[in-house]
Each structure stands twice: as C-alpha cells, then as structure tokens.
Scaffold this motif. Structure first.
Motif, mmCIF file in Angstrom:
data_model
loop_
_atom_site.group_PDB
_atom_site.id
_atom_site.type_symbol
_atom_site.label_atom_id
_atom_site.label_comp_id
_atom_site.label_asym_id
_atom_site.label_seq_id
_atom_site.Cartn_x
_atom_site.Cartn_y
_atom_site.Cartn_z
ATOM 1 N N GLY A 1 -10.344 -27.747 19.453
ATOM 2 C CA GLY A 1 -9.075 -28.459 19.399
ATOM 3 C C GLY A 1 -7.846 -27.587 19.401
ATOM 4 N N ASP A 2 -7.961 -26.333 18.949
ATOM 5 C CA ASP A 2 -6.807 -25.432 18.908
ATOM 6 C C ASP A 2 -7.266 -24.015 19.237
ATOM 7 O OD1 ASP A 2 -4.466 -24.062 18.459
ATOM 8 O OD2 ASP A 2 -3.997 -25.082 16.564
ATOM 9 N N PRO A 3 -7.468 -23.724 20.524
ATOM 10 C CA PRO A 3 -8.018 -22.414 20.902
ATOM 11 C C PRO A 3 -7.135 -21.239 20.511
ATOM 12 C CG PRO A 3 -7.286 -23.642 22.841
ATOM 13 C CD PRO A 3 -7.269 -24.589 21.700
ATOM 14 N N PHE A 4 -5.823 -21.437 20.457
ATOM 15 C CA PHE A 4 -4.945 -20.327 20.075
ATOM 16 C C PHE A 4 -5.083 -20.007 18.588
ATOM 17 C CE2 PHE A 4 -2.016 -21.678 23.765
ATOM 18 C CZ PHE A 4 -2.785 -20.946 24.652
ATOM 19 N N ALA A 5 -5.165 -21.043 17.751
ATOM 20 C CA ALA A 5 -5.376 -20.806 16.318
ATOM 21 C C ALA A 5 -6.745 -20.169 16.080
ATOM 22 C CB ALA A 5 -5.251 -22.119 15.546
ATOM 23 N N GLU A 6 -7.719 -20.552 16.874
ATOM 24 C CA GLU A 6 -9.044 -19.952 16.760
ATOM 25 C C GLU A 6 -8.998 -18.467 17.096
ATOM 26 O OE1 GLU A 6 -11.628 -22.392 19.208
ATOM 27 O OE2 GLU A 6 -10.749 -24.206 18.339
ATOM 28 N N GLN A 7 -8.225 -18.103 18.112
ATOM 29 C CA GLN A 7 -8.068 -16.690 18.460
ATOM 30 C C GLN A 7 -7.400 -15.917 17.328
ATOM 31 O OE1 GLN A 7 -6.326 -15.993 22.422
ATOM 32 N NE2 GLN A 7 -7.016 -18.037 23.011
ATOM 33 N N ARG B 1 -24.111 -5.073 14.503
ATOM 34 C CA ARG B 1 -22.670 -4.843 14.497
ATOM 35 C C ARG B 1 -22.192 -4.481 15.902
ATOM 36 N NH1 ARG B 1 -19.520 -4.394 10.371
ATOM 37 N NH2 ARG B 1 -21.215 -3.881 8.925
ATOM 38 N N MET B 2 -21.170 -5.180 16.380
ATOM 39 C CA MET B 2 -20.672 -4.955 17.735
ATOM 40 C C MET B 2 -19.258 -4.370 17.706
ATOM 41 S SD MET B 2 -23.033 -5.709 19.856
ATOM 42 C CE MET B 2 -22.069 -5.773 21.385
ATOM 43 N N PRO B 3 -18.965 -3.424 18.612
ATOM 44 C CA PRO B 3 -17.639 -2.809 18.650
ATOM 45 C C PRO B 3 -16.585 -3.679 19.322
ATOM 46 C CG PRO B 3 -19.017 -1.894 20.373
ATOM 47 C CD PRO B 3 -19.905 -2.800 19.562
ATOM 48 N N GLY B 4 -16.990 -4.685 20.038
ATOM 49 C CA GLY B 4 -16.027 -5.521 20.741
ATOM 50 C C GLY B 4 -16.569 -6.930 20.911
ATOM 51 N N PRO B 5 -15.692 -7.850 21.285
ATOM 52 C CA PRO B 5 -14.267 -7.599 21.564
ATOM 53 C C PRO B 5 -13.480 -7.305 20.292
ATOM 54 C CG PRO B 5 -14.718 -9.955 21.655
ATOM 55 C CD PRO B 5 -16.056 -9.278 21.491
ATOM 56 N N ALA B 6 -12.379 -6.568 20.457
ATOM 57 C CA ALA B 6 -11.552 -6.192 19.317
ATOM 58 C C ALA B 6 -11.127 -7.449 18.559
ATOM 59 C CB ALA B 6 -10.333 -5.411 19.792
ATOM 60 N N PRO B 7 -11.151 -7.388 17.224
ATOM 61 C CA PRO B 7 -11.364 -6.214 16.375
ATOM 62 C C PRO B 7 -12.824 -5.966 15.999
ATOM 63 C CG PRO B 7 -10.677 -8.047 15.018
ATOM 64 C CD PRO B 7 -10.722 -8.568 16.426
ATOM 65 N N GLY B 8 -13.761 -6.463 16.800
ATOM 66 C CA GLY B 8 -15.175 -6.269 16.510
ATOM 67 C C GLY B 8 -15.757 -7.419 15.724
ATOM 68 N N GLY B 9 -17.061 -7.378 15.552
ATOM 69 C CA GLY B 9 -17.702 -8.459 14.825
ATOM 70 C C GLY B 9 -19.174 -8.182 14.623
ATOM 71 N N LEU C 1 -10.294 -12.615 23.754
ATOM 72 C CA LEU C 1 -10.331 -11.298 23.117
ATOM 73 C C LEU C 1 -11.150 -10.313 23.947
ATOM 74 C CD1 LEU C 1 -10.785 -12.311 19.375
ATOM 75 C CD2 LEU C 1 -8.679 -12.030 20.694
ATOM 76 N N ARG C 2 -12.192 -10.806 24.618
ATOM 77 C CA ARG C 2 -12.994 -9.946 25.481
ATOM 78 C C ARG C 2 -12.187 -9.422 26.664
ATOM 79 N NH1 ARG C 2 -15.561 -10.812 30.071
ATOM 80 N NH2 ARG C 2 -15.386 -13.097 30.007
ATOM 81 N N VAL C 3 -11.393 -10.291 27.276
ATOM 82 C CA VAL C 3 -10.554 -9.869 28.402
ATOM 83 C C VAL C 3 -9.507 -8.871 27.931
ATOM 84 C CG1 VAL C 3 -8.848 -10.647 30.091
ATOM 85 C CG2 VAL C 3 -10.962 -11.945 29.762
ATOM 86 N N GLU C 4 -8.857 -9.169 26.802
ATOM 87 C CA GLU C 4 -7.863 -8.244 26.259
ATOM 88 C C GLU C 4 -8.499 -6.884 25.977
ATOM 89 O OE1 GLU C 4 -4.753 -7.915 22.466
ATOM 90 O OE2 GLU C 4 -6.493 -9.265 22.382
ATOM 91 N N SER C 5 -9.757 -6.873 25.539
ATOM 92 C CA SER C 5 -10.453 -5.636 25.203
ATOM 93 C C SER C 5 -11.076 -4.967 26.420
ATOM 94 C CB SER C 5 -11.554 -5.918 24.174
ATOM 95 O OG SER C 5 -11.032 -6.493 23.006
ATOM 96 N N GLN D 1 -6.355 -18.087 28.868
ATOM 97 C CA GLN D 1 -5.071 -18.144 28.179
ATOM 98 C C GLN D 1 -5.210 -17.434 26.842
ATOM 99 O OE1 GLN D 1 -2.015 -19.553 28.711
ATOM 100 N NE2 GLN D 1 -2.241 -20.898 30.469
ATOM 101 N N HIS D 2 -4.396 -16.392 26.638
ATOM 102 C CA HIS D 2 -4.429 -15.606 25.407
ATOM 103 C C HIS D 2 -3.332 -16.079 24.471
ATOM 104 C CE1 HIS D 2 -3.985 -12.019 22.812
ATOM 105 N NE2 HIS D 2 -5.225 -11.735 23.145
ATOM 106 N N HIS D 3 -3.604 -16.033 23.160
ATOM 107 C CA HIS D 3 -2.658 -16.590 22.187
ATOM 108 C C HIS D 3 -1.352 -15.803 22.124
ATOM 109 C CE1 HIS D 3 -3.207 -13.660 18.709
ATOM 110 N NE2 HIS D 3 -4.159 -13.298 19.528
ATOM 111 N N GLU D 4 -1.334 -14.543 22.548
ATOM 112 C CA GLU D 4 -0.109 -13.745 22.550
ATOM 113 C C GLU D 4 0.323 -13.329 23.956
ATOM 114 O OE1 GLU D 4 -0.888 -10.440 19.970
ATOM 115 O OE2 GLU D 4 -0.132 -11.501 18.187
ATOM 116 N N LEU D 5 -0.640 -13.001 24.790
ATOM 117 C CA LEU D 5 -0.329 -12.450 26.114
ATOM 118 C C LEU D 5 -0.123 -13.520 27.179
ATOM 119 C CD1 LEU D 5 -2.900 -9.506 26.161
ATOM 120 C CD2 LEU D 5 -0.493 -9.454 25.469
ATOM 121 N N GLY D 6 -0.457 -14.773 26.868
ATOM 122 C CA GLY D 6 -0.348 -15.815 27.879
ATOM 123 C C GLY D 6 -1.527 -15.753 28.839
#
Length: 379
Positions: A28-34, A192-200, A233-237, A322-327
């Motif tokens: 319902g809110d992909p930007f808040a999820e990001q 433990r995974m190094p990406g996408p940033a900030p990892g997870g 986040l994967r694309v940004e990373s 669509q990225h929550h900061e980069l558009g």
C-alpha cells in the motif's frame, strides 16, 4: 508458485508478467516501505526464488569445477556468489551460496532466479534447467543435487535493525557479522548479505511454516514490504538481477560480477577463457549504469527497451523502479563509448522518456592487468 503472504491485508500483487510474480509487490505504501528498509527493518517475501541443495563428500571440489567462483575452501558458516556461464563466458545463471549443515549433513544451500536455462554441455545440445544441468555434470563425483524449493522458502530482512529483529525472536542462531556469514538453528538457515544497501539477512524457512515466520518477523519489529522496495534499493546499490538486467550477450565484466561472483584466476569452468581474457587484456563492450529518468510526464520505459543516443541504439534498459528519494531510476547496459553527460532517450513507442547517466555509477577504468604487465616488460 503463489505465496500465502499475498493473502495478507494490504498486500498488492505485481502487474501481470512482472518478474516478481507470486509474491507481494507492496503493501500500500512502497515509499514508506523503502524508508523502513533503509532506516529500521523491513521483511520482504522472496519465496519465488528457486532453492537448491548440494550434498556429498565432493560437494565443494565438484562445485568448484562447474561454477565461476573459487569454493574449494568455502568453510561451513560461509557463503559467496557465483555464476554459471556458457562456453563464450555469457551469464546463464546467478547463484548465492551458503555452506551449512542441514539434518546433520553438510550442505551447500543455493538460491537462484527461477526459469534460468542453461545451454547444455551434452552432445545433443539444447537447454536445461539449472538443476538438470548440474545433475548432468555430476559424472563420477560423490554429489547429490536436489531442487528443494518445495521445502524451503526465502525471506529477507533488510535494514540496520535486522539483527535486532532476530534478537527479539530469541533464535538459537549465532550469525557472524562478516558478509555472507551463514548459520543454522531454530529450524531455519540465516545468511548475512552485503546488499542491497544497507544490507540485510536472508532467512531460509520451511515453506510449510512461511506464514508463521512472516508473522513472527512482523511482530518482532520488521515492517511488511514488497519486492518494489527491494528492487528500488537493489537498483540504487547497482546489484543486477539475471534475466532482467542481463541479456543473452551479457558477460560478468559488464555488470560488476567480476571478483564477487566470477573468479579471474581459477580455471576449469565454462567461459573461464573469456573471463580471464577480458579482465587481463580487454574491456567489456558495455557497462551497467544507473539512469535517472525524467518522470515529469509519468511515462517510463520497460525492461528490454532500447537506450537511444542521437537516434542510435546504444544500450538496453533493465530494472525500472520508482525510488523513494531518487524518483524513477533504472539500470541499463550501455556501450562504453557513450559519454557520461550524454542526453539519452529510453523506451519505445508511446513510453519514451529522457534519461541521464548517474556519474557516480561510472567506474574509473585503470590499465588492464595484462596490458600493464606487458608495458612493464617492454620497459
């Protein structure tokens, strides 16, 4: 395979034909999820991934011969990334590995994108699934390759608070802080995974208990998030996805998989000659770059659309999101000759938009190691 998480309140399925079919696209809110995935913790259902299990006393020495990564010394509790290449060095499958113990048996657990087709090395040629190809390459080795997708499902907890979420559950898991660290306990496997940033942290959970583990993770503080957030986040990373950000001509050098997924020094795997030659004396014909798309008209390209420069096709669009900061942003494979400041057009027909290359995504090219060595010999 349709995930039961799609039955959660607010879960929205991806559009028809989307590569993330079968799992929630957003809630319902992909930007808040990001934002939650960047600042706190979010859980993403990635249970549409194919999961393989490799067992047997020769599991590491055999894998070393058929994948692009050096794994003969991959200790239990460690993981890595690897590729299966064709004879010309082109990417056919991307795998993420974890060496652990399941049911008392040392096992290499691997996940990969579903639907990958491997060019057969058998005399009749043709293509095979990843499992069929690996099984056909066993020969005399003491190895068993099994598709365990029906048994194991993948969930990913993203964000700086991912460890706190697991601690809240009081799991019997001691997961090291090193990248690709693997640990088993409480009936699941964590990596433990190094990406996408900030990892997870990736969690392999019993598929029959997928819904129960999802609810436990949400109760422990992870926000429900869809693959839209993960992909943004994967694309940004700059982390590519095989079959989306790659095409039938992609070699590892073009998408940043040299070193991390393809070893340049070891031999004995299909495509090794191309990997070594391009690394040592050549340059890849294309580079994966991050594009910023003009979203003022709300028209966006799709995966596989062309990238145009001065009315000439110079590349191919991969993931668009669509990225929550980069558009609106996208990954794209673009010819090396295209200037960084080029005014590009992406898309075709009624979905054409202007785009610009993110200069931070352009890797500086030093001298090729082989060429540099030759110059030193020549004085």
């Amino acid at each position: 395979m349709r995930s039961p998480v799609l039955g959660r309140q607010g879960a929205v399925a991806p559009p028809e034909g989307h590569p993330e079919a079968g799992v929630p696209w957003h809630f319902g809110d992909p930007f808040a999820e990001q934002r939650s995935a960047v600042r706190a913790a979010a859980v993403v259902d990635r249970s549409h991934r194919q999961v393989l299990a490799v067992t047997g006393s020769d599991r590491l020495s055999w894998l070393h011969l058929v994948i692009s990564q050096h794994v003969t010394e991959l200790a239990e509790g460690q993981g890595t990334e690897a590729l299966i290449l064709d004879s010309h060095g082109r990417v056919e499958s991307h795998l993420v590995l974890g060496h652990t113990t399941l049911g008392g048996e040392p096992t290499v657990l691997a996940d990969t994108d579903t639907g990958a087709e491997i060019t057969s090395a058998l005399p009749k040629g043709g293509t095979q699934s990843v499992v069929a190809y690996l099984d056909a390459m066993r020969f005399w080795s003491d190895v068993t390759v099994a598709d365990v997708t029906d048994e194991w499902a993948l969930l990913t907890v993203l964000g700086p608070h991912a460890d706190a979420v697991l601690e809240e559950l009081e799991l019997d898991i001691d997961l090291d802080s090193e990248r690709y660290a693997v640990a088993a306990g409480s009936g699941i496997v964590a990596r433990r995974m190094p990406g996408p940033a900030p990892g997870g942290i990736d969690l392999f959970v019993p598929r029959a208990e997928l819904m129960a583990w999802w609810e436990r993770l949400v109760s422990a503080g992870a926000r429900e998030a869809g693959t839209w957030a993960y992909d943004a986040l994967r694309v940004e990373s700059m982390r590519p996805r095989r079959g989306v950000d790659t095409d039938e001509r992609t070699i590892p050098h073009e998408v940043g998989w040299i070193g991390g997924a393809a070893h340049v020094a070891k031999g004995c795997y299909r495509g090794q000659e191309t990997v070594s030659k391009v690394f040592n004396v050549g340059r890849p014909p294309r580079n994966m770059l991050l594009l910023h798309i003009d979203g003022s008209q709300e028209i966006y390209p799709e995966t596989g659309d062309p990238v145009l420069y001065k009315d000439r096709t110079v590349g191919r669009v991969g993931t668009v999101v669509q990225h929550h900061e980069l558009g609106p942003i996208a990954l794209a494979l673009i010819k090396r000759s295209v200037p960084v400041d080029a005014e590009l057009v992406v898309g075709q027909d009624d979905r054409m938009a202007q785009a610009a290359i993110d200069p931070d995504s352009v890797q500086e090219e030093g001298p090729a190691p082989g060429r540099d060595a030759v110059q030193r010999l020549r004085g």
